[in-house]
Scaffold this motif. Structure first.
Motif, mmCIF file in Angstrom:
data_model
loop_
_atom_site.group_PDB
_atom_site.id
_atom_site.type_symbol
_atom_site.label_atom_id
_atom_site.label_comp_id
_atom_site.label_asym_id
_atom_site.label_seq_id
_atom_site.Cartn_x
_atom_site.Cartn_y
_atom_site.Cartn_z
ATOM 1 N N ASP A 1 11.969 3.337 2.539
ATOM 2 C CA ASP A 1 11.698 2.802 3.883
ATOM 3 C C ASP A 1 10.794 1.576 3.809
ATOM 4 O OD1 ASP A 1 13.248 4.755 5.105
ATOM 5 O OD2 ASP A 1 11.541 6.097 5.459
ATOM 6 N N THR A 2 9.822 1.617 2.919
ATOM 7 C CA THR A 2 8.924 0.475 2.742
ATOM 8 C C THR A 2 9.671 -0.694 2.108
ATOM 9 O OG1 THR A 2 7.028 1.957 2.542
ATOM 10 C CG2 THR A 2 6.729 -0.284 1.729
ATOM 11 N N LEU A 3 10.558 -0.406 1.160
ATOM 12 C CA LEU A 3 11.388 -1.465 0.568
ATOM 13 C C LEU A 3 12.220 -2.148 1.649
ATOM 14 C CD1 LEU A 3 12.561 -3.019 -1.849
ATOM 15 C CD2 LEU A 3 14.192 -1.128 -2.136
ATOM 16 N N GLU A 4 12.794 -1.375 2.555
ATOM 17 C CA GLU A 4 13.576 -1.958 3.650
ATOM 18 C C GLU A 4 12.711 -2.883 4.505
ATOM 19 O OE1 GLU A 4 16.303 -0.719 7.530
ATOM 20 O OE2 GLU A 4 15.251 0.856 6.429
ATOM 21 N N ASP B 1 0.819 -1.219 0.000
ATOM 22 C CA ASP B 1 0.000 0.000 0.000
ATOM 23 C C ASP B 1 0.852 1.269 0.000
ATOM 24 O OD1 ASP B 1 -2.239 -1.616 0.085
ATOM 25 O OD2 ASP B 1 -2.493 -1.436 2.257
ATOM 26 N N ASP B 2 2.032 1.220 0.638
ATOM 27 C CA ASP B 2 2.915 2.382 0.734
ATOM 28 C C ASP B 2 4.163 2.246 -0.127
ATOM 29 O OD1 ASP B 2 1.424 3.876 2.549
ATOM 30 O OD2 ASP B 2 2.266 2.816 4.268
ATOM 31 N N PHE B 3 4.168 1.276 -1.037
ATOM 32 C CA PHE B 3 5.391 0.982 -1.777
ATOM 33 C C PHE B 3 5.709 2.021 -2.846
ATOM 34 C CE2 PHE B 3 8.208 -1.579 -4.503
ATOM 35 C CZ PHE B 3 9.105 -1.998 -3.527
ATOM 36 N N GLY B 4 4.696 2.563 -3.475
ATOM 37 C CA GLY B 4 4.920 3.534 -4.544
ATOM 38 C C GLY B 4 4.448 2.985 -5.879
#
Length: 146
Positions: free
Chosen positions: A122-125, A99-102
């Motif tokens: 940050d979401t990828l991490e 949802d917050d990945f882009g």
């Protein structure tokens, strides 16, 4: 008899691969940034897997069919059209993180992104770390040594 995996760890130099395979300078820069980030998050140095995948760590899988092999815990491939990110595990947390990945497209086993500036790092991490935890819990995993 089971087929041998095409995607196995190789000794190809990562920098040489990126400099010869990746044509655009911005994609080269994104590739080197992904290497830095994924090395930090996973605790593993990058290794080439097959001809085009840069992977970090490894785990062993075995299917009910008897097919088994080794794959990187997380990784990516700087393909011509877009990056293929091998960072997704089938968990509720990972689904929520999307949802917050882009800006991305989802494949069967990977996430496709055009460039790093399209996604939330940050979401990828969080996704990378969640996938490593998932693989550690569900497979024989080099991450247990860390």
């Amino acid at each position: 008899m089971a087929k041998a995996n095409k995607t196995t760890e190789t000794t190809v130099n990562i920098t040489d691969f990126i400099n010869s395979f990746v044509e655009k300078d911005d994609k080269k820069a994104d590739s080197f940034q992904l290497i830095e980030l994924m090395s930090k998050w996973s605790g593993f140095e990058p290794k080439m897997w097959g001809p085009t995948i840069i992977g970090f760590g490894s785990y062993h899988y075995k299917y009910a069919s008897g097919h088994e092999g080794d794959m990187p815990l997380i990784g990516f491939s700087p393909r011509k059209a877009e990056f293929s990110l091998y960072v997704y595990s089938p968990t509720e947390e990972s689904k929520h993180l999307l949802d917050d990945f882009g800006k991305f497209k989802m494949g069967k086993a990977c996430i496709y992104v055009k460039k790093l500036s399209d996604i939330n790092i940050d979401t990828l991490e969080k996704m990378c770390k969640a996938t490593i935890a998932y693989l550690n819990e569900n497979h024989e995993c080099a991450c247990r040594e860390k």
